[in-house]
Design a protein around this motif. Sequence first.
Motif, mmCIF file in Angstrom:
data_model
loop_
_atom_site.group_PDB
_atom_site.id
_atom_site.type_symbol
_atom_site.label_atom_id
_atom_site.label_comp_id
_atom_site.label_asym_id
_atom_site.label_seq_id
_atom_site.Cartn_x
_atom_site.Cartn_y
_atom_site.Cartn_z
ATOM 1 N N VAL A 31 0.820 -1.203 0.000
ATOM 2 C CA VAL A 31 0.000 0.000 0.000
ATOM 3 C C VAL A 31 0.857 1.258 0.000
ATOM 4 C CG1 VAL A 31 -1.730 1.297 1.306
ATOM 5 C CG2 VAL A 31 -1.871 -1.178 1.186
ATOM 6 N N TYR A 32 2.022 1.209 0.622
ATOM 7 C CA TYR A 32 2.863 2.386 0.795
ATOM 8 C C TYR A 32 3.360 2.907 -0.542
ATOM 9 C CZ TYR A 32 6.741 5.352 2.034
ATOM 10 O OH TYR A 32 7.587 6.415 2.134
ATOM 11 N N THR A 33 3.277 4.197 -0.739
ATOM 12 C CA THR A 33 3.849 4.836 -1.916
ATOM 13 C C THR A 33 4.626 6.061 -1.468
ATOM 14 O OG1 THR A 33 1.893 6.212 -2.290
ATOM 15 C CG2 THR A 33 1.963 4.097 -3.438
ATOM 16 N N ALA A 34 5.558 6.488 -2.277
ATOM 17 C CA ALA A 34 6.326 7.700 -2.014
ATOM 18 C C ALA A 34 6.222 8.602 -3.230
ATOM 19 C CB ALA A 34 7.794 7.348 -1.741
ATOM 20 N N ARG A 35 6.113 9.873 -2.995
ATOM 21 C CA ARG A 35 6.002 10.838 -4.087
ATOM 22 C C ARG A 35 7.383 11.107 -4.663
ATOM 23 N NH1 ARG A 35 1.846 13.318 -5.857
ATOM 24 N NH2 ARG A 35 0.717 12.732 -4.005
ATOM 25 N N ILE A 50 -0.093 11.580 -23.761
ATOM 26 C CA ILE A 50 -0.743 10.949 -24.916
ATOM 27 C C ILE A 50 -0.583 9.436 -24.853
ATOM 28 C CG2 ILE A 50 -0.604 10.673 -27.432
ATOM 29 C CD1 ILE A 50 0.038 13.735 -27.511
ATOM 30 N N ALA A 51 0.623 8.959 -24.512
ATOM 31 C CA ALA A 51 0.857 7.513 -24.419
ATOM 32 C C ALA A 51 -0.044 6.892 -23.349
ATOM 33 C CB ALA A 51 2.324 7.240 -24.105
ATOM 34 N N ALA A 52 -0.178 7.565 -22.221
ATOM 35 C CA ALA A 52 -1.037 7.054 -21.149
ATOM 36 C C ALA A 52 -2.494 7.017 -21.601
ATOM 37 C CB ALA A 52 -0.883 7.914 -19.896
ATOM 38 N N PHE A 53 -2.927 8.074 -22.269
ATOM 39 C CA PHE A 53 -4.309 8.132 -22.758
ATOM 40 C C PHE A 53 -4.589 6.997 -23.734
ATOM 41 C CE2 PHE A 53 -7.395 9.537 -25.944
ATOM 42 C CZ PHE A 53 -8.488 9.790 -25.124
ATOM 43 N N ARG A 54 -3.661 6.761 -24.643
ATOM 44 C CA ARG A 54 -3.845 5.694 -25.640
ATOM 45 C C ARG A 54 -3.919 4.321 -24.987
ATOM 46 N NH1 ARG A 54 0.259 8.038 -30.237
ATOM 47 N NH2 ARG A 54 -1.233 9.500 -31.133
ATOM 48 N N ARG A 55 -3.222 4.140 -23.885
ATOM 49 C CA ARG A 55 -3.248 2.854 -23.177
ATOM 50 C C ARG A 55 -4.402 2.763 -22.188
ATOM 51 N NH1 ARG A 55 3.121 1.585 -22.021
ATOM 52 N NH2 ARG A 55 3.816 2.099 -24.113
ATOM 53 N N MET A 59 -1.139 8.780 -16.151
ATOM 54 C CA MET A 59 0.291 9.023 -16.346
ATOM 55 C C MET A 59 1.094 8.361 -15.225
ATOM 56 S SD MET A 59 0.313 13.016 -17.635
ATOM 57 C CE MET A 59 2.067 13.171 -17.453
ATOM 58 N N ALA A 60 0.605 8.447 -14.010
ATOM 59 C CA ALA A 60 1.306 7.854 -12.870
ATOM 60 C C ALA A 60 1.421 6.337 -13.040
ATOM 61 C CB ALA A 60 0.589 8.188 -11.569
ATOM 62 N N ALA A 61 0.342 5.686 -13.465
ATOM 63 C CA ALA A 61 0.370 4.239 -13.655
ATOM 64 C C ALA A 61 1.344 3.860 -14.771
ATOM 65 C CB ALA A 61 -1.030 3.720 -13.973
ATOM 66 N N LEU A 62 1.350 4.623 -15.851
ATOM 67 C CA LEU A 62 2.268 4.361 -16.956
ATOM 68 C C LEU A 62 3.716 4.497 -16.496
ATOM 69 C CD1 LEU A 62 2.873 3.912 -19.995
ATOM 70 C CD2 LEU A 62 2.732 6.386 -20.252
ATOM 71 N N ARG A 64 4.900 4.306 -13.412
ATOM 72 C CA ARG A 64 5.221 3.227 -12.467
ATOM 73 C C ARG A 64 5.575 1.951 -13.224
ATOM 74 N NH1 ARG A 64 0.330 4.495 -9.997
ATOM 75 N NH2 ARG A 64 0.671 6.176 -8.549
ATOM 76 N N GLU A 65 4.776 1.635 -14.248
ATOM 77 C CA GLU A 65 5.016 0.434 -15.049
ATOM 78 C C GLU A 65 6.387 0.508 -15.732
ATOM 79 O OE1 GLU A 65 3.276 -1.170 -19.237
ATOM 80 O OE2 GLU A 65 1.788 -0.605 -17.739
ATOM 81 N N LEU A 66 6.715 1.648 -16.314
ATOM 82 C CA LEU A 66 8.001 1.810 -16.988
ATOM 83 C C LEU A 66 9.166 1.701 -16.011
ATOM 84 C CD1 LEU A 66 7.107 4.753 -19.402
ATOM 85 C CD2 LEU A 66 7.508 2.369 -20.026
#
Length: 77
Positions: A31-35, A50-55, A59-62, A64-66
């Motif tokens: 659960v813990y996250t850091a900014r 744009i890349a996040a929108f297309r997927r 943006m944060a999730a994209l 994090r994944e990268l």
Amino acid sequence: MSAERIGFGARPGAPDAWVRRGEGGPAKAEVYTARLTVDITPELRGRIRIAAFRRGVTMAALLRELLEARFAGEEGA
């Protein structure tokens, strides 16, 4: 203006039932996250957006994944 008070619900009889985390819930580490703040150009921000929108993700999730993909296996560094 009404001065109606809303009370708290009753506490369960057994303290362990309300103090302990429920079974099957996420662990604290999950659960813990850091900014993280990174300065980027407006053009790069736009491309990421744009890349996040297309997927269909934020943006944060994209990002994090990268970052997870790039730094996989480098725990404890």
